[in-house]
Write a protein that holds these residues in place. Sequence first.
Motif, PDB file in Angstrom:
ATOM      1  N   GLY A   1       0.833  -1.309  -0.003  1.00 42.60           N
ATOM      2  CA  GLY A   1      -0.018  -0.024   0.008  1.00 42.60           C
ATOM      3  C   GLY A   1       0.757   1.317   0.062  1.00 42.60           C
ATOM      4  N   ALA A   2       0.356   2.314  -0.293  1.00 40.65           N
ATOM      5  CA  ALA A   2       1.024   3.596  -0.120  1.00 40.65           C
ATOM      6  C   ALA A   2       0.321   4.385   0.891  1.00 40.65           C
ATOM      7  N   LEU A   3       1.181   5.291   1.493  1.00 37.44           N
ATOM      8  CA  LEU A   3       0.876   6.202   2.743  1.00 37.44           C
ATOM      9  C   LEU A   3      -0.107   7.514   1.985  1.00 37.44           C
ATOM     10  N   LEU A   4      -1.466   7.515   2.061  1.00 36.53           N
ATOM     11  CA  LEU A   4      -1.924   8.474   1.348  1.00 36.53           C
ATOM     12  C   LEU A   4      -1.979   9.703   2.034  1.00 36.53           C
ATOM     13  N   GLY A   5      -1.279  10.783   1.238  1.00 36.10           N
ATOM     14  CA  GLY A   5      -1.322  11.929   1.820  1.00 36.10           C
ATOM     15  C   GLY A   5       0.206  12.821   1.656  1.00 36.10           C
ATOM     16  N   LEU A   6       1.366  11.765   1.570  1.00 42.42           N
ATOM     17  CA  LEU A   6       2.519  12.150   1.024  1.00 42.42           C
ATOM     18  C   LEU A   6       2.810  12.915  -0.171  1.00 42.42           C
ATOM     19  N   GLU A   7       2.011  12.313  -1.239  1.00 41.95           N
ATOM     20  CA  GLU A   7       2.183  12.800  -2.644  1.00 41.95           C
ATOM     21  C   GLU A   7       0.820  12.749  -3.108  1.00 41.95           C
ATOM     22  N   ASN A   8       0.669  13.033  -4.470  1.00 39.79           N
ATOM     23  CA  ASN A   8      -0.487  12.928  -5.308  1.00 39.79           C
ATOM     24  C   ASN A   8      -1.205  11.467  -4.950  1.00 39.79           C
ATOM     25  N   TRP A   9      -2.363  11.356  -4.107  1.00 42.04           N
ATOM     26  CA  TRP A   9      -2.848   9.985  -3.774  1.00 42.04           C
ATOM     27  C   TRP A   9      -3.350   9.224  -4.798  1.00 42.04           C
ATOM     28  N   ARG A  10      -3.773   9.992  -5.945  1.00 41.36           N
ATOM     29  CA  ARG A  10      -3.824   9.202  -7.176  1.00 41.36           C
ATOM     30  C   ARG A  10      -3.029   8.379  -7.797  1.00 41.36           C
ATOM     31  N   VAL A  11      -1.884   9.230  -8.056  1.00 43.42           N
ATOM     32  CA  VAL A  11      -0.756   8.633  -8.530  1.00 43.42           C
ATOM     33  C   VAL A  11      -0.169   7.448  -7.707  1.00 43.42           C
ATOM     34  N   ASP A  12       0.196   7.909  -6.590  1.00 45.75           N
ATOM     35  CA  ASP A  12       0.671   6.975  -5.723  1.00 45.75           C
ATOM     36  C   ASP A  12      -0.113   5.475  -5.720  1.00 45.75           C
ATOM     37  N   SER A  13      -1.556   5.712  -5.871  1.00 44.02           N
ATOM     38  CA  SER A  13      -2.340   4.651  -5.717  1.00 44.02           C
ATOM     39  C   SER A  13      -2.342   3.751  -7.135  1.00 44.02           C
ATOM     40  N   PHE A  14      -2.041   4.344  -8.098  1.00 42.19           N
ATOM     41  CA  PHE A  14      -1.825   3.620  -9.440  1.00 42.19           C
ATOM     42  C   PHE A  14      -0.690   2.780  -9.417  1.00 42.19           C
ATOM     43  N   PHE A  15       0.447   3.424  -8.640  1.00 39.94           N
ATOM     44  CA  PHE A  15       1.790   2.557  -8.580  1.00 39.94           C
ATOM     45  C   PHE A  15       1.505   1.486  -7.856  1.00 39.94           C
ATOM     46  N   ALA A  16       0.852   1.831  -6.594  1.00 40.00           N
ATOM     47  CA  ALA A  16       0.657   0.654  -5.765  1.00 40.00           C
ATOM     48  C   ALA A  16      -0.329  -0.389  -6.394  1.00 40.00           C
TER      49      ALA A  16
ATOM     50  N   GLN B   1       5.127  18.993  10.853  1.00 40.25           N
ATOM     51  CA  GLN B   1       4.688  18.824   9.530  1.00 40.25           C
ATOM     52  C   GLN B   1       5.250  20.291   8.791  1.00 40.25           C
ATOM     53  N   THR B   2       5.832  19.931   7.429  1.00 42.16           N
ATOM     54  CA  THR B   2       6.483  20.957   6.712  1.00 42.16           C
ATOM     55  C   THR B   2       5.997  21.104   5.233  1.00 42.16           C
ATOM     56  N   PHE B   3       5.073  20.215   4.997  1.00 37.93           N
ATOM     57  CA  PHE B   3       4.420  20.318   3.646  1.00 37.93           C
ATOM     58  C   PHE B   3       2.841  20.031   3.593  1.00 37.93           C
ATOM     59  N   GLU B   4       2.333  20.301   2.642  1.00 35.52           N
ATOM     60  CA  GLU B   4       0.707  20.396   2.428  1.00 35.52           C
ATOM     61  C   GLU B   4       0.462  18.572   2.167  1.00 35.52           C
ATOM     62  N   LEU B   5      -0.351  18.201   2.905  1.00 38.76           N
ATOM     63  CA  LEU B   5      -0.886  16.803   2.639  1.00 38.76           C
ATOM     64  C   LEU B   5      -1.940  16.748   1.504  1.00 38.76           C
ATOM     65  N   CYS B   6      -1.619  15.572   0.658  1.00 41.20           N
ATOM     66  CA  CYS B   6      -2.329  15.125  -0.429  1.00 41.20           C
ATOM     67  C   CYS B   6      -3.352  14.108  -0.022  1.00 41.20           C
ATOM     68  N   THR B   7      -4.248  14.440   0.808  1.00 39.76           N
ATOM     69  CA  THR B   7      -4.974  13.241   1.584  1.00 39.76           C
ATOM     70  C   THR B   7      -6.428  13.177   0.798  1.00 39.76           C
TER      71      THR B   7
END
Length: 370
Positions: free
Chosen positions: A223-238, A267-273
């Motif tokens: 799985g991917a940790l949803l929120g670190l980067e674009n969750w749709r793209v991370d989910s595609f790769f997962a 936290q230092t970046f915007e979450l992509c949740t």
Amino acid sequence: MFSETFSKFKWAEVEKIIGTTTLQSVERALMKKENLNMEDFAALISTAAAPYLEAMAKKSRELTLRRFGKIIQLYIPLYLSNECTNSCVYCGFNSKNHIDRKILTASEICAEIAAIKEAGPFEHVLLVTGESPKNAGFEYILEAVKLCREHFSAISIEVQPLGTEEYAELAQNGVTAVYVYQETYKEEAYKQHHPSGKKSVFEERLRCPDRVGMAEVRKIGIGALLGLENWRVDSFFAALHLSYLQNTYWQSKFSVSFPRLRPFEGQTFELCTPTDRELVQLMCAYRICFPDAEISLSTRESANFRDRAMMLGLTTMSAGSRTDPGGYAISKNELPQWEVNDSRSPAEIEQKIRQNGYDPVWKDWDAALE
């Protein structure tokens, strides 16, 4: 190795494909009865698919009932250690955090097992550690497994990446599943989220599920940790990773999880949740494209969300979770890895499952049946 398949896809190109999906592509994916591919998955997780959520949910529910019936499998995590040499910016176990570190002794593990058994008729335990090869490495994990195997029919682990032979030895001693999460598949950003420690090596982590498969472990969880980067793209790769694993290590079963990252200290970046609605869309897309995969939600999610999700495709959930070492019987004061959102007791969760017309399953497999 999956790394060879992974290298054929570029993050920006996948992002563009998902972002330019048409309604026709979504409809075509929903009409298919079999042989769905990664193009179909990309369509179903796109913004274009949002208006079709009701149709996706209906199809997801039908596929789940056909494959799994009206059951929800229950498990409980047992945190063995919060010692960690990594500095993952989103994790409470970050080596740079000034917290009390704890590694459970054999007697403490036994006390935790007793407390878990008193809390409910659990037969599936998930052993979790921080990544500390020197202080809580393979030998420590193996001994913990041996202590648990007399009390549980299924033992899963979520620990540091290990070698193929080590996974094989753990499987021989009772481990039935290994969960290893890439966190994010965006290689150029991975180091930002994992600045130091063994986990900072992207390629090493990417190869880990292959080693689990080669060891012929019964179940592999990713799985991917949803929120670190674009969750749709991370989910595609997962999903691409899952597809590869299913085709390569077809003797194993597979599980996918959807941990959503919540705001954290420092936290230092915007979450992509994803929103609740988007997470439902993602779960349904997985079920439609991977009808045989286990879909799991932990107590990161709220009671209300998990209650609704079990009607749409969820097959496995944790109950009564503590995410700190010794949290069941020894100490209530250690820093948890993450905050539990669904704090209901195992009995309360069991009751809700039955109210929804489903059967809670505490045990679905035993080595004696092999």
